[in-house]
Design an enzyme around this catalytic site. Structure first.
Site, PDB file in Angstrom:
ATOM      1  N   CYS A 190      52.719  37.344  35.580  1.00 17.48           N
ATOM      2  CA  CYS A 190      52.014  37.526  36.849  1.00 17.48           C
ATOM      3  C   CYS A 190      50.935  38.600  36.750  1.00 17.48           C
ATOM      4  O   CYS A 190      49.908  38.515  37.422  1.00 17.48           O
ATOM      5  CB  CYS A 190      53.003  37.869  37.953  1.00 17.48           C
ATOM      6  SG  CYS A 190      54.047  36.475  38.390  1.00 17.48           S
ATOM      7  N   CYS A 341      40.093  42.687  27.837  1.00 19.48           N
ATOM      8  CA  CYS A 341      40.530  41.928  29.013  1.00 19.48           C
ATOM      9  C   CYS A 341      41.005  42.925  30.058  1.00 19.48           C
ATOM     10  O   CYS A 341      40.449  44.011  30.177  1.00 19.48           O
ATOM     11  CB  CYS A 341      41.596  40.899  28.643  1.00 19.48           C
ATOM     12  SG  CYS A 341      43.152  41.602  28.087  1.00 19.48           S
TER      13      CYS A 341
END
Ligand code: ZN
Length: 383
Positions: A190, A341
């Site tokens: 998540c 990222c």
């Protein structure tokens, strides 16, 4: 059973249970005598803990090593804004005591590990698994199978969730459904992929419902069935899960002790070192800032466009991870390349792809844009 086994306050508090014929005094007393272990005080553990406490489960154990972060508050309703920076088990303890002071709560501020799992789980009647990673899921499963404790499983991702009851008597276990973990990096968690905040509320509440049914002994629990929740389509489906006679945990019982689950899930090498630390060339945010100022490095951001729109590092080039393989040949292998990222997991995947394609001058930004925000540019929004 006598009404007098419950105090006056308990009779009033549980009045709406006591007037249901299938629950009644007998059911309420079972709840009071029950011992439930919650693994994780996060998105799934929050609603599960609140409803199990409110329902009058007499003993709740809570395992969590983490502290409350502001990004948790979108779904982890055990914790509030004032709790940011505190251990989750502390804010959980306060909240649960307020919901129902009759609950006896035992907290474990630790990660569940192969060393402590049997000891901790052994003290409870059943487990509600609210973990968000594969190593802990296999660990919880194997420990529950070995100890004969039902494992009320839930998981969520973006708009989809799953729930089931594993390791019940004669029922299948998590390994019957998923014999092998997915290759590392293939299934985002998540934190990497996002989740609609209300979805763990739905699934965690289903886990609490299943736990209460098992304790009271009513209804048809999700044993041998996997519930699939599709929040966008507003669809609930169940699929059958059969017990696998070849399952090494619950079938052949060849798993007789807990193993190294990080290694099992491919997150470690055989010598026990984390694969993330090993062979992954890294650069720190401050080193990268210097290299960008000097203009002698190419920075590739492999996040998604909507993440880029939240915040990005000036000078970066956006190539989402899904498009990365096709873009590799457009990169200059004679140049120094840094991949970045959000937290460093997806970019490590991209670095490995570059290494596999023969690139040697490539590094991963340690800690991603989150650490960049902490150490170089606080104006970059964390998410
Ligand atoms: Zn099994």
């Amino acid at each position: 059973m006598l009404l007098s086994d419950l105090s006056r306050d308990e009779v009033s508090r549980y009045a709406r249970h006591l007037i249901i014929p299938d629950v009644g005094i007998e059911g309420q007393k079972r709840l009071k005598a029950a011992r439930v272990l919650l693994v994780g005080a996060g998105g799934l553990g929050s609603p599960a803990a609140l409803y199990l406490a409110a329902a009058g489960v007499g003993h709740i154990g809570l395992v969590d090593f983490d502290v409350v972060d502001v990004t948790n508050l979108q779904r982890q309703i055990l914790h509030g804004t004032k709790d940011v920076g505190r251990p989750k088990i502390e804010s959980a303890r306060e909240r649960i005591a307020d919901v129902n002071p009759h609950v006896e709560l035992t907290t474990y501020q630790t990660a569940l590990t192969s060393q402590n799992a049997l000891d901790i789980i052994g003290k409870y009647d059943l487990v509600v698994d609210g973990t968000d990673n594969f190593p802990t899921r296999y660990l919880v499963n194997d420990a529950c199978v070995m100890l004969g404790k039902p494992n009320v499983y839930g998981s969520v991702f973006r708009f989809e969730g799953q729930a089931s009851v594993f390791a019940a008597k004669d029922g299948p276990c998590y390994r019957c459904l998923f014999p092998e973990p997915p290759p590392p990096g293939v299934v985002p968690n998540c934190a990497e992929g996002g989740v609609l905040g209300v979805l763990p509320g739905l699934v965690g509440t289903i886990q609490a419902t299943e736990a209460i049914k098992l304790i009271v002994g009513i209804g048809e629990p999700l044993i041998g069935r996997l519930l699939l929740v599709d929040a966008l389509g507003a669809q609930f489906r169940t699929v059958k899960v059969r017990k696998n006679p070849e399952c090494p945990a619950c079938g052949t019982h060849e798993i007789t002790g807990l193993i190294d689950y990080e290694q099992f899930c491919g997150l470690k090498n055989n010598d026990g070192r984390s694969k993330m630390d090993d062979v992954m060339p890294e650069i720190t945010p401050s080193e990268l800032a210097e290299r960008l100022r000097a203009g002698d490095v190419e920075l590739i951001d492999v996040r998604e466009p909507h993440e880029w729109n939240i915040a990005h590092i000036p000078g970066a080039r956006l190539i989402p991870l899904g498009e990365f393989p096709a873009a590799i040949e457009s990169l200059d292998r004679t140049h120094d390349i840094v991949v970045q990222c959000r937290s460093g997991v997806r970019s490590a995947n991209a670095v490995r792809q570059l290494q596999a394609a023969g690139f040697t001058r490539v590094k991963n930004l340690a800690g991603g844009i989150l650490r960049w925000s902490d150490e170089v540019d606080p104006s970059v929004v964390k998410y």
